[in-house]
Scaffold this motif. Structure first.
Motif, short mmCIF file in Angstrom:
data_model
loop_
_atom_site.label_atom_id
_atom_site.label_comp_id
_atom_site.label_asym_id
_atom_site.label_seq_id
_atom_site.Cartn_x
_atom_site.Cartn_y
_atom_site.Cartn_z
N ARG A 182 -7.98 -3.29 -3.57
CA ARG A 182 -9.27 -3.29 -2.85
C ARG A 182 -9.11 -2.59 -1.49
NH1 ARG A 182 -10.28 -8.84 -0.87
NH2 ARG A 182 -8.60 -8.06 0.44
N ASP A 183 -8.07 -2.95 -0.74
CA ASP A 183 -7.89 -2.36 0.59
C ASP A 183 -7.69 -0.85 0.50
OD1 ASP A 183 -8.05 -4.93 1.43
OD2 ASP A 183 -5.94 -5.13 2.03
N ALA A 184 -6.85 -0.44 -0.46
CA ALA A 184 -6.50 0.99 -0.54
C ALA A 184 -7.69 1.84 -0.98
CB ALA A 184 -5.33 1.19 -1.52
N GLU A 233 5.83 4.25 3.60
CA GLU A 233 5.52 2.88 4.02
C GLU A 233 4.43 2.89 5.10
OE1 GLU A 233 6.73 0.62 2.28
OE2 GLU A 233 8.90 0.61 2.12
N PRO A 234 3.75 1.73 5.30
CA PRO A 234 2.77 1.65 6.39
C PRO A 234 3.39 2.13 7.70
CG PRO A 234 2.71 -0.34 5.07
CD PRO A 234 3.88 0.47 4.58
N ASP A 235 2.66 2.95 8.42
CA ASP A 235 3.22 3.58 9.62
C ASP A 235 2.09 3.93 10.58
OD1 ASP A 235 5.06 4.71 11.30
OD2 ASP A 235 5.96 6.00 9.78
N ALA A 236 2.46 4.53 11.72
CA ALA A 236 1.45 4.89 12.71
C ALA A 236 0.76 6.20 12.33
CB ALA A 236 2.11 5.03 14.07
N PRO A 255 -3.06 5.09 7.98
CA PRO A 255 -1.64 5.14 7.61
C PRO A 255 -1.02 3.75 7.48
CG PRO A 255 -1.96 5.97 9.85
CD PRO A 255 -3.32 5.76 9.27
N GLN A 256 -1.76 2.72 7.93
CA GLN A 256 -1.27 1.35 7.73
C GLN A 256 -1.37 0.94 6.26
OE1 GLN A 256 0.40 -0.47 9.80
NE2 GLN A 256 0.19 1.07 11.41
N VAL A 257 -2.23 1.64 5.53
CA VAL A 257 -2.33 1.47 4.07
C VAL A 257 -2.19 2.88 3.48
CG1 VAL A 257 -3.73 0.62 2.14
CG2 VAL A 257 -3.94 -0.46 4.40
N GLY A 307 0.80 -1.23 0.00
CA GLY A 307 0.00 0.00 0.00
C GLY A 307 0.82 1.27 0.00
N HIS A 308 2.16 1.13 -0.15
CA HIS A 308 2.94 2.38 -0.13
C HIS A 308 2.75 3.16 -1.42
CE1 HIS A 308 6.78 0.21 -1.79
NE2 HIS A 308 6.18 0.81 -2.77
#
Ligand code: F6R
Length: 243
Positions: A207-209, A143-146, A216-218, A137-138
């Protein structure tokens, strides 16, 4: 969001090139945000073909690339500057002085990022940003982050990204661990965004994005909040979306 399903990679590339060509024709001095990776190679080939046939003129275009590996020189054939030169800039009439990629050789990360942020501002922002989508998903190397990183920053690449990039290097040790990337805010401030995706391997993350929660995880999920996004994907990549 505008979602366009293409039959295959070649058709996706032609549609994406149409989109970019329209931007360059309507605003010859536009600022294009560009990406590297396998997704845009066909689009760049199509843009080159149109330049060669006299349909497109890049002489007044400015480009700003998303990212660059920290530590790689422009001459390194795995650097993103090298990629852009060989896949696009060397074959069209863009003024190389107006093509911008973060300076991978700048060791001072703070300086490299501040310089790039200043440059984006100086160029007046981005008219059209082209994006690929990472398997996790970056976008760029966000990148996926908090939380969503805003401006240009230095990132430690995710293990999955290092692994995905390993195919381009002789050994795992040579794969860069860090990169400079434009931040989510700079990407979101682009007037228009064009995302291109191909292959069944991207179906889940597409689909997720684009239909999952904004998180921020995606990182690409933030694109759901942008007012002018077009997603062009081949049928395999879009297979889990209702189009
Ligand atoms: C490249 C970039 C990355 C790629 C993404 C998809 O400049 O910023 O976010 O767009 O990793 O890569 P491909 O197209 O190789 O699947």
């Amino acid at each position: 969001m505008n979602i366009i399903k293409a039959e295959d990679y070649n058709k996706m590339s032609r549609m994406a090139a149409n989109f970019i060509a329209a931007q360059v024709t309507l605003k010859p001095d536009c600022v294009l945000g560009l990406a590297t990776g396998s997704s845009p190679v066909g689009t760049y080939q199509e843009l080159i073909r149109r330049y060669e046939s006299g349909e497109l003129d890049f002489s007044r275009v400015t480009s700003i690339n998303l990212d660059e590996y920290k530590g790689l020189s422009p001459e390194n054939d795995q650097s993103y500057r090298y990629f852009m030169n060989t896949n696009l800039f060397d074959h069209i009439n863009i003024d190389k002085a107006r093509t911008h990629v973060p300076n991978g050789l700048e060791e001072n990360a703070e300086k490299a990022c501040a310089d790039y942020n200043a440059l984006i501002e100086q160029c007046g922002g981005i008219d059209l940003q082209l994006l690929g989508l990472g398997n996790n998903g970056h976008i760029g190397f966000n990148e996926p982050d908090a939380s969503f990183a805003k401006k240009t920053h230095c990132v430690d690449l995710a293990a999955s990204t290092i692994e995905a990039n390993a195919r381009f290097f002789q050994s795992m040790d040579e794969v860069p661990r860090q990169a400079y990337t434009m931040g989510i805010q700079s990407i979101m401030q682009a007037k228009k965004i064009l995302v291109i995706v191909s292959g069944a391997g991207k179906a889940n993350i597409v689909r997720d994005a684009f239909t999952g929660p904004v998180t921020p995880q995606v990182p690409a999920s933030i694109l759901q909040m942008h007012p002018d996004v077009t997603l062009i994907g081949d049928k395999d990549a879009l297979s889990l979306l209702q189009v």
